[in-house]
Design an enzyme around this catalytic site. Structure first.
Site, mmCIF file in Angstrom:
data_model
loop_
_atom_site.group_PDB
_atom_site.id
_atom_site.type_symbol
_atom_site.label_atom_id
_atom_site.label_comp_id
_atom_site.label_asym_id
_atom_site.label_seq_id
_atom_site.Cartn_x
_atom_site.Cartn_y
_atom_site.Cartn_z
ATOM 1 C CD GLU A 166 -8.149 -2.997 -2.143
ATOM 2 O OE1 GLU A 166 -8.718 -3.041 -3.226
ATOM 3 O OE2 GLU A 166 -8.528 -2.272 -1.212
ATOM 4 C CB SER A 211 -4.803 1.479 -10.535
ATOM 5 O OG SER A 211 -4.860 2.650 -9.737
HETATM 6 P P1 13P Z 1 -9.162 1.682 -7.534
HETATM 7 O O1 13P Z 1 -9.508 0.499 -8.416
HETATM 8 O O2 13P Z 1 -10.003 2.891 -7.823
HETATM 9 O O3 13P Z 1 -7.704 1.949 -7.516
HETATM 10 O O4 13P Z 1 -9.575 1.250 -6.033
HETATM 11 C C1 13P Z 1 -9.140 0.043 -5.541
HETATM 12 C C2 13P Z 1 -9.827 -0.206 -4.246
HETATM 13 O O5 13P Z 1 -9.580 0.468 -3.263
HETATM 14 C C3 13P Z 1 -10.820 -1.287 -4.198
HETATM 15 O O6 13P Z 1 -11.179 -1.580 -2.898
#
Ligand code: 13P
Length: 252
Positions: A166, A211
């Site tokens: 991430e 995202s």
């Molecule tokens: P978003 O999908 O809102 O960007 O968040 C990703 C996330 O941190 C999942 O653990």
């Protein structure tokens, strides 16, 4: 081919009513041959998940855990408690915990160990900040985050945890890593896993998070080392979460 896995990370969102309506929306729309999926909800809603999801195709889990097995740790929740509520997964080392709670690579590794010891599957998160990416440090940062887990847990653990890449700059920002950018890091993580345990490394599901939406999920998950998604915002709407699960293709 590794089976795909789509996990919703609800973060600190929801209510009893929200949980009931979102889960029923997902259950209603889920195809019989859908890819594996799970929701990681705030602790107070785990019992509700157990009531609503037991026997369904949706697994559930938590977003954090103590590294300790029990004892005088006010406010903490241990992995055995999560197991009692039917959790299959526990997210550890999410960048929000690393940033807002000062969680170190070593603490994250200990938490992953505690989850494994309780018979559950940790989803270990790694990722670089924008400043680290711009400084060319991505490989070193995520490499060190994974190394701490491999060092503490050893090669036998490879294949027993899920990994999630991430990039911090992509979380909640609407900026997604391109499939090629994400694949580059995923391939590096896979190589690092292989160096530790070649056979186990092929089994590790490496999710992408940041995202991910129904519109970009298919291209991301078509990459050879992207085995699913860890979804924040889009996991809070049944239609979006279902769209991502569909983009993961049929269950294999
Ligand atoms: P978003 O999908 O809102 O960007 O968040 C990703 C996330 O941190 C999942 O653990």
């Amino acid at each position: 081919m590794r089976p795909k896995l789509v996990v919703g990370n609800w973060k600190m969102n929801g209510s009893r009513e929200f949980t009931a309506s979102l889960l029923s929306g997902i259950l209603e729309g889920l195809d019989g041959n859908a890819a594996a999926c799970a929701v990681c909800v705030p602790f107070p809603y785990l019992y509700q998940c157990e009531q609503l999801l037991a026997g369904s195709a949706i697994a559930w889990g938590a977003q954090d855990v103590s590294c300790q097995p029990s004892g005088a740790y006010t406010g903490e929740v241990c992995a055995a408690m999560l197991a009692e509520f039917g959790c299959r997964y526990v997210i550890v080392g999410h960048s929000e915990r690393r940033a807002y709670h000062g969680e170190s690579n070593e603490l994250v590794a200990r938490k992953a160990g505690a989850v494994l010891a309780a018979g559950l599957t940790p989803i270990v998160c790694v990722g670089e900040t924008l400043a680290q990416r711009e400084a060319g440090e991505t490989a070193a940062v995520v490499g060190a985050q994974l190394d701490a887990v491999l060092e503490l847990l050893g090669k036998d653990a490879v294949g027993r945890f899920v990994l999630s890449y991430e990039p911090v700059w992509a979380i909640g920002s609407g900026k997604t890593a391109t499939p090629a950018m994400a694949q580059e890091v995923h391939a590096q993580l896979r190589a690092q896993l292989r160096a530790c345990n070649a056979e186990g490394a092929e089994k590790v599901q490496i999710l992408y998070g940041g995202s991910m939406k129904p519109e970009n999920a298919g291209d991301l998950m078509a990459q050879p080392d992207i085995d699913g998604g860890l979804i924040g915002g889009a996991a809070l709407k049944a239609a979006d979460f279902l769209g991502i699960i569909r983009a993961a293709g049929p269950r294999i």
